[in-house]
Scaffold this motif. Sequence first.
Motif, PDB file in Angstrom:
ATOM      1  N   THR A 161       0.846  -1.190   0.000  1.00 16.22           N
ATOM      2  CA  THR A 161       0.000   0.000   0.000  1.00 16.22           C
ATOM      3  C   THR A 161       0.883   1.242   0.000  1.00 16.22           C
ATOM      4  O   THR A 161       1.804   1.343   0.809  1.00 16.22           O
ATOM      5  CB  THR A 161      -0.917   0.024   1.229  1.00 16.22           C
ATOM      6  OG1 THR A 161      -1.786  -1.109   1.181  1.00 16.22           O
ATOM      7  CG2 THR A 161      -1.766   1.286   1.253  1.00 16.22           C
ATOM      8  N   VAL A 207      -3.111   7.067 -11.937  1.00 12.49           N
ATOM      9  CA  VAL A 207      -4.058   7.070 -10.826  1.00 12.49           C
ATOM     10  C   VAL A 207      -4.823   8.397 -10.865  1.00 12.49           C
ATOM     11  O   VAL A 207      -4.210   9.457 -11.025  1.00 12.49           O
ATOM     12  CB  VAL A 207      -3.308   6.922  -9.487  1.00 12.49           C
ATOM     13  CG1 VAL A 207      -4.274   6.968  -8.314  1.00 12.49           C
ATOM     14  CG2 VAL A 207      -2.504   5.630  -9.482  1.00 12.49           C
ATOM     15  N   TYR A 263      -7.214  10.572  -5.928  1.00 12.23           N
ATOM     16  CA  TYR A 263      -6.687   9.484  -5.110  1.00 12.23           C
ATOM     17  C   TYR A 263      -5.402   9.948  -4.420  1.00 12.23           C
ATOM     18  O   TYR A 263      -4.590  10.652  -5.009  1.00 12.23           O
ATOM     19  CB  TYR A 263      -6.370   8.257  -5.963  1.00 12.23           C
ATOM     20  CG  TYR A 263      -7.567   7.415  -6.345  1.00 12.23           C
ATOM     21  CD1 TYR A 263      -8.818   7.980  -6.528  1.00 12.23           C
ATOM     22  CD2 TYR A 263      -7.436   6.048  -6.536  1.00 12.23           C
ATOM     23  CE1 TYR A 263      -9.907   7.212  -6.886  1.00 12.23           C
ATOM     24  CE2 TYR A 263      -8.523   5.265  -6.900  1.00 12.23           C
ATOM     25  CZ  TYR A 263      -9.754   5.853  -7.074  1.00 12.23           C
ATOM     26  OH  TYR A 263     -10.826   5.082  -7.427  1.00 12.23           O
ATOM     27  N   ALA A 310      -2.670   3.945  -3.312  1.00 11.47           N
ATOM     28  CA  ALA A 310      -2.998   2.830  -4.200  1.00 11.47           C
ATOM     29  C   ALA A 310      -2.517   1.535  -3.574  1.00 11.47           C
ATOM     30  O   ALA A 310      -1.573   1.518  -2.773  1.00 11.47           O
ATOM     31  CB  ALA A 310      -2.357   3.020  -5.571  1.00 11.47           C
TER      32      ALA A 310
END
Length: 496
Positions: free
Chosen positions: A187, A219, A223, A226
């Motif tokens: 992550t 992305v 955001y 990810a």
Amino acid sequence: MYPDPDTSGYRIWRGTSPGNYTAYYEVPADWSGVLLGGLSIGTRYYFVVTSINNNNVNGSHSGELSFIAEQGPAPPTSFSGFVGLRSGEVTLSWVLSTDADTVGYRIWRGTSPGSYDVYYDNIPADWEGAIIGNLATGTAYYFEVTAINSSGVNGYHSNELVLVPQQGPSPPTGVTGYPGPEITEVTLRWNYSTDPNTTGYRIWRGASPGNYNVYYNTVPPEYSGAYLGSLSPGTTYYFVVTSVNSSEVNGANSNEVAVDPGSPPEPPTGMSASEGPGSGTVTVSWVLSGSPYIDYYKLYQGTSPGNYSTTYNNIPAEWNTGMPVSGLTDGVTYYFAMTAVNTGGVESGYSNETFAMPVAVGDSEPPADPANLTISDPGTGAELDLSWNVSSDNAGVSHYLIYRLTNNSSVSEYNYDSGFPVYTSATGYIDYGLSETNTYYYRVLAVDTSDNRSGLSNLAWDSPDDKHSTFCSNKCRHCCRRCSSRSMVECAGYKY
């Protein structure tokens, strides 16, 4: 050898037989080489070089060289490109040359059409493109590509392409990374780029610091993190994040983070233990692990430091407010440590070790509150009979305490008439010497063998009523108070 100070230039002589030169080319004094074209394919040419002075007089010849002019391979086709992926870069692509003599490609670059002052060599024959960097943003560059043979000879040029490199947006900041949530995942988190030209983010990955050979699809700009999967536990991966603009041009790299998807989480900290709350019990507490994706904790127990013979699994991830450990032997010192297990099944190292000794303690559990306190009136006008249900207790009830009040205030353990509370081991009590003009209020509590007290029972009240004064003598009434039945009992010849 130092150059002759009289040299004002060079003359290259060319011929088709040794020592016979029928043509020459003149070049400036600061040149140290030249490309000669317009030669006949398959013909051998002989060359020498002379220096010339300001009077155009040649000096002696250099050594002679000879070459056969070759035909280079056919060029690649469909030459195209776009700006990016990064600031000051362009990406070029082509369809491979079909010429069997092709051993590689050469990219030519210039800042005006048809004039190329830089080339990039040694591009492998199986490459279908290349990224050219270190270009000035905002400057138009012209590119062509040629195929080369084993002698390094170029064929014809491809179509020409013009591109203007761009400056990408500023990167996101504060990039962090950690394993999980699965054993093959990582992550990443970051702070948004403040550059208004940012239309998304691109994550770059490599197997060594500063070298990124994989990138992920853009992305979206909203955001700030990810999940990256299909990674190998035990392998350290290096990541940076860039911002991209509407042309998919990346800006500078963010800070780099290194993550192994199989690395263990941080252990819990601040382990402590204390005796109790009862015999054979200690209570352990801890500070939760600082890692994300903790699935549960494991508590290890032993009777010597660092040696754990018992394990308690699946302790909830959010629980750290004190865990009683029971079934222990009083007077024995127990040692405890704890680990965290993440959602990928990877277990942390041990926390700090703590220890405690359970000790025998008296009973601290109170009896159940007496229930169903009721009052019956025998009708003497001077007594009331109380009864209640037996209270349960783990060690046994020793006695009961009866509390009485002759006003309508709440009866409590601290508010009662003189002479109360009254002790009894039975589940009933007869209160004598009462007055018909008063109402009497009662509560009862239970006390066990360790002097633990229950709560108070329900409140019950009544007034004694003299139903027998016209039938019974005082002596008879005194007798009848001790009868087991209170209705229609014969006493001294009277029935009442």
